[in-house]
Enzyme design. Structure first.
Site, PDB file in Angstrom:
ATOM      1  CG  HIS A 193      64.322  -4.015 -93.468  1.00 60.77           C
ATOM      2  ND1 HIS A 193      63.425  -4.601 -94.323  1.00 60.77           N
ATOM      3  CD2 HIS A 193      65.096  -3.211 -94.227  1.00 60.77           C
ATOM      4  CE1 HIS A 193      63.639  -4.131 -95.545  1.00 60.77           C
ATOM      5  NE2 HIS A 193      64.640  -3.280 -95.516  1.00 60.77           N
ATOM      6  CD  GLU A 434      64.113  -1.336-104.422  1.00 61.42           C
ATOM      7  OE1 GLU A 434      64.787  -1.943-103.574  1.00 61.42           O
ATOM      8  OE2 GLU A 434      63.428  -0.337-104.138  1.00 61.42           O
ATOM      9  CG  ASP A 458      63.381  -5.119-102.237  1.00 59.70           C
ATOM     10  OD1 ASP A 458      62.759  -6.030-101.673  1.00 59.70           O
ATOM     11  OD2 ASP A 458      63.532  -3.989-101.745  1.00 59.70           O
ATOM     12  CB  CYS A 505      72.729   0.967-102.525  1.00 59.69           C
ATOM     13  SG  CYS A 505      71.011   0.858-103.051  1.00 59.69           S
TER      14      CYS A 505
HETATM   15  C1  PEP Z   1      67.599  -3.285-101.690  1.00 55.81           C
HETATM   16  O1  PEP Z   1      66.470  -3.706-101.888  1.00 55.81           O
HETATM   17  O2  PEP Z   1      68.638  -3.856-102.112  1.00 55.81           O
HETATM   18  C2  PEP Z   1      67.808  -2.051-100.917  1.00 55.81           C
HETATM   19  C3  PEP Z   1      68.992  -1.488-100.854  1.00 55.81           C
HETATM   20  O3  PEP Z   1      66.751  -1.537-100.246  1.00 55.81           O
HETATM   21  P1  PEP Z   1      66.105  -2.184 -98.918  1.00 55.81           P
HETATM   22  O4  PEP Z   1      67.065  -3.235 -98.411  1.00 55.81           O
HETATM   23  O5  PEP Z   1      65.918  -1.073 -97.959  1.00 55.81           O
HETATM   24  O6  PEP Z   1      64.827  -2.752 -99.426  1.00 55.81           O
HETATM   25 MG    MG Z   2      64.774  -2.450-101.540  1.00 61.43          MG
END
Ligand code: PEP
Ligand code: MG
Length: 582
Positions: A193, A434, A458, A505
Site C-alpha cells: 500500500h 480477489e 490479492d 482493478c
Molecule cells: C487488489 O487486491 O487487486 C485490489 C485492487 O485491492 P487492494 O490492492 O486494495 O487490496
Molecule cells: Mg485487494
C-alpha cells in the site's frame, strides 16, 4: 564512488535531492548502572526529555493538522497524554532509584507497558500499543542524543527524498509534498500500500530496497528513478546530467501521452475498452477526472481510516464520497466498502494478528461490526444521489457474505427513510474477485451481484501463496503465472455467460504487457491508477483484439509465468514495436 541500489519500481518519475533518512525504530539502549548520588540528575534528565518530547509532539501535531486534518492530528494528543501520565513518571523514577540510568529505566518501563497493553483482552488498551512504541522511540532518541528524524521540519522547497524502512500511518500523515519529492523504502512491493499511495499522490517512489536505510546517510545526494526502481547515491556530474536527460525524455513522453488522454478508448479493430481510474484519496480526484478515465473503477475507502485514531462519521464519509462522485459528473463511480486489515490499519485498536492478510480483514471485519459498516453504507446511499454510484464488497469468499451485506444495505436504506434523509436505494452491488474461492465459485456469485471486479493484487498473492508486501519475494509475485491467467479467464467467461460486467482493478491492469494479456483474455473494462490511464489507452488504441486473444490463449497453456510472458511479449511487440523497450 556512487552506489546504485536496486529496488522495485513503485511510482514513476526521476527526482534528485538530498536524502532525508528517517529511522523510526526503537533504538538500542546501552547498559549503564548508576550510583545513589547520580539519582537526582538522572530523574531531572527524564523530566527534561519528557518536556522536550511534549514540545516536539505539539509541533508535529500542528503540522499534521495543517497537512492532514484534525482526526490525524489527534494521534499526537494521545501520545502527549501518555507522557503526561503521572504513573509513567513514578515508575521511571522508581527504576532510576533502583540503579537504572534514565534511558534504561524509561526503556524498561515502556517495554513492560507495551507488553501489558498488547496482551489485554480490551481493544481500548490494545489501541495504545503503537502510540506507546512511538513515544518510546521519541523519548529514547532525546535521552540518547540521537538525531531527530521527524520529517516535519524540512524547509519548504527542500526537495528531499525520504528514505525509511516503511511508511507507517503516523509518518504518512506528516508527509508534506512541498518538501518531500520522492520516497524510498526498504520494505514494500509494487502492490504494497505504500506503493499504491505514492502512485496516488504522484510521488516518485522506489520500494523493496532492503537496505537503503543502512547504506544512505541524511544529506547524501541521491537520484531516485521511480520507473527503473533505482536509487543512485552520491552521483557524479555525468550521472546527474544523464538523469536530467532521462527526466526530460520522461516529461516529453508524459506530454505525448497527455494528448492521448482525451481520445477514445477503442482498439484498432473497433472494440471498446472501458478505462476507469483507481482513486485512493478524495484529494486525488482532480487528477483522476482529467486523466481521460471514464469514471472510477475502484475507490479504496479505507484510506479515510488509515492513520487515524477514530472512524470517520457518516457526514464526514458522505462529504468524501460526494466529492469523488460529483467530480465524475454522472460517470460510473465504483466505491469499495472498507478493506481495513492486512497492511491498511487504523492507528491502534486493531488486533495484532499472526497472519494479517489471512485474518480479520475487509468484509469479515465489516460484517462483524455492523454499526461501523452501516454507517458507511448510509453515507454511500446518501452520496449516491449525486451520480452513478455502485458499491463493491472486498475479499468475498462466499455467497453468504454478499447476502449479509445486502441485508445490511437494505437496513441502512430503511434507517434513512425513517430519518427522512435524501438518498438512493437502487444501487448496484458488486464484488471483488480477489480470492481463488471467489473465482472458482464465480458461477454461484454471479446471480447475486451486478458486477465482478478482479483484484489481481490479492488474487496473485492468494493463488501463488506469495505475500504481496514481502520485498524479498517480489520476483515470485508473477501475475502472468498461468494459474492466475486461468482464474481470470474463468471469471471473465462466467461474467459473460451471466451477463454481468467484469473489470480488472488490480495493479496488473496498469502494466502495458499485462493490460494486453487481460484484453486478450476478453476483459473489456480496466481500472488503473490515474497516471497510467493514458499509457494503457495507448496500448488499447494500438492493438487488435483477435491477435491479443491468440497470444493470451497461448499464454494460458504455457507452463510457467516466464513462458507466458514471452508469448505475450512477442504478440505485443508485433503490434506495437518498441513500446515495451528491451
Ligand atoms: C487488489 O487486491 O487487486 C485490489 C485492487 O485491492 P487492494 O490492492 O486494495 O487490496
Ligand atoms: Mg485487494
Amino acid at each position: 564512488m556512487p552506489t546504485i541500489l536496486v529496488g522495485i519500481p513503485a511510482s514513476p518519475g526521476i527526482v534528485v535531492g538530498p536524502a532525508h533518512l528517517l529511522r523510526w525504530e526503537v533504538p538500542e539502549v546501552p547498559e549503564r548502572s548508576i550510583g545513589t548520588r547520580e539519582v537526582p540528575a538522572e530523574i531531572a534528565r527524564v523530566h527534561d526529555a519528557f518536556a522536550s518530547a511534549i514540545e516536539r509532539l505539539q509541533h508535529v501535531r500542528k503540522r499534521a493538522l495543517e497537512h492532514a486534518g484534525p482526526a490525524e492530528a489527534a494521534i499526537f494528543d494521545v501520545q502527549i497524554s501518555i507522557i503526561q501520565d503521572a504513573d509513567l513518571t513514578n515508575r521511571v523514577e522508581s527504576s532510576i532509584r533502583r540503579g537504572f540510568s534514565a534511558e534504561g529505566a524509561f526503556d524498561l518501563v515502556m517495554f513492560d507497558l507495551r507488553d501489558h497493553f498488547g496482551r489485554s483482552p480490551h481493544a481500548m488498551m490494545r489501541e495504545r500499543v503503537d502510540d506507546l512504541c512511538d513515544v518510546q522511540i521519541r523519548v529514547l532518541s532525546i535521552l540518547l542524543g540521537l538525531p531527530d528524524h521527524d520529517p516535519v521540519d524540512l524547509p519548504k522547497g527542500a526537495n528531499a527524498i525520504l528514505i525509511t524502512h516503511d511508511l507507517t500511518p503516523s509518518l504518512t500523515v506528516q508527509l508534506d509534498r512541498e518538501c518531500i519529492v520522492g520516497i524510498a523504502t526498504d520494505a514494500g512491493t509494487r502492490t504494497s500500500h505504500v506503493a499504491i499511495l505514492a502512485r496516488s499522490l504522484g510521488l516518485p517512489a522506489v520500494v523493496g530496497l532492503l537496505s537503503a536505510t543502512t547504506r544512505i546517510q541524511s544529506g547524501d545526494r541521491v537520484i531516485l528513478d521511480g520507473a527503473a526502481g533505482t536509487l543512485m547515491v552520491r552521483p557524479n556530474a555525468a550521472e546527474l546530467a544523464a538523469a536530467a536527460q532521462r527526466s526530460h525524455r520522461e516529461r516529453q513522453t508524459h506530454d505525448e501521452l497527455a494528448l492521448i488522454a482525451g481520445m477514445e478508448s477503442i482498439t484498432a479493430d473497433g472494440a471498446r475498452i472501458v478505462l476507469r481510474a483507481n482513486v485512493d484519496l478524495p484529494d486525488e480526484v482532480a487528477l483522476a477526472a482529467t486523466s481521460g478515465a471514464e469514471g472510477v473503477g475502484l475507490m479504496r475507502t479505507e484510506f479515510l481510516v488509515v492513520g487515524r485514531t477514530t472512524m470517520p462519521d457518516e457526514n464526514e464519509q458522505y462529504e468524501a464520497y460526494a466529492k469523488v462522485i460529483k467530480a465524475f459528473d454522472g460517470k460510473p463511480v465504483i466505491i469499495r466498502t472498507f478493506d481495513i486489515g492486512g497492511d491498511k490499519l487504523p492507528v491502534g485498536g486493531y488486533p495484532h494478528e499472526p497472519n494479517p492478510f489471512l485474518g480479520w480483514r475487509a468484509i469479515r471485519m465489516c460484517l462483524d461490526e455492523p454499526e461501523l459498516f452501516k454507517t458507511q453504507l448510509r453515507a454511500l446511499l446518501r452520496a449516491a444521489v449525486h451520480g452513478d454510484v455502485r458499491i463493491m464488497l472486498p475479499l468475498i469468499i462466499t455467497v453468504d457474505e454478499v447476502r449479509q451485506a445486502r441485508f445490511l444495505l437494505e437496513e441502512s436504506a430503511r434507517d434513512l427513510v425513517a430519518r427522512g434523509v435524501e438518498h438512493r436505494a437502487d444501487i448496484p452491488l458488486g464484488v471483488m474477485i480477489e480470492t481463488p474461492a471467489a473465482c472458482i465459485t464465480a458461477d454461484a456469485l454471479a446471480p447475486e451481484v451486478a458486477f465482478f471486479s478482479i483484484g489481481t493484487n490479492d488474487l496473485v498473492q492468494y493463488t501463488l501463496a506469495v505475500d504481496r508486501g514481502n520485498a524479498s519475494l517480489a520476483s515470485r509475485f508473477t501475475p502472468l503465472h498461468p494459474a492466475v491467467l486461468r482464474l481470470i479467464y474463468r471469471t471473465q467467461l462466467v461474467g459473460a455467460a451471466s451477463g454481468i460486467d467484469v473489470s480488472v482493478c488490480g495493479e496488473m491492469a496498469s502494466e502495458p504487457l499485462m493490460a494486453y494479456a487481460l484484453i486478450g483474455l476478453g476483459i473489456r473494462q480496466l481500472s488503473v491508477s490515474a497516471m497510467s490511464v493514458p499509457l494503457v489507452k495507448r496500448i488499447v488504441r494500438g492493438i487488435d483484439t483477435t491477435r491479443a486473444a491468440e497470444a493470451a490463449m497461448a499464454a494460458l497453456e504455457a507452463g510457467t509465468a516466464h513462458a507466458a510472458e514471452a508469448l505475450l511479449r512477442a504478440g505485443l511487440d508485433a503490434e506495437l514495436p518498441g513500446l515495451l523497450g528491451g
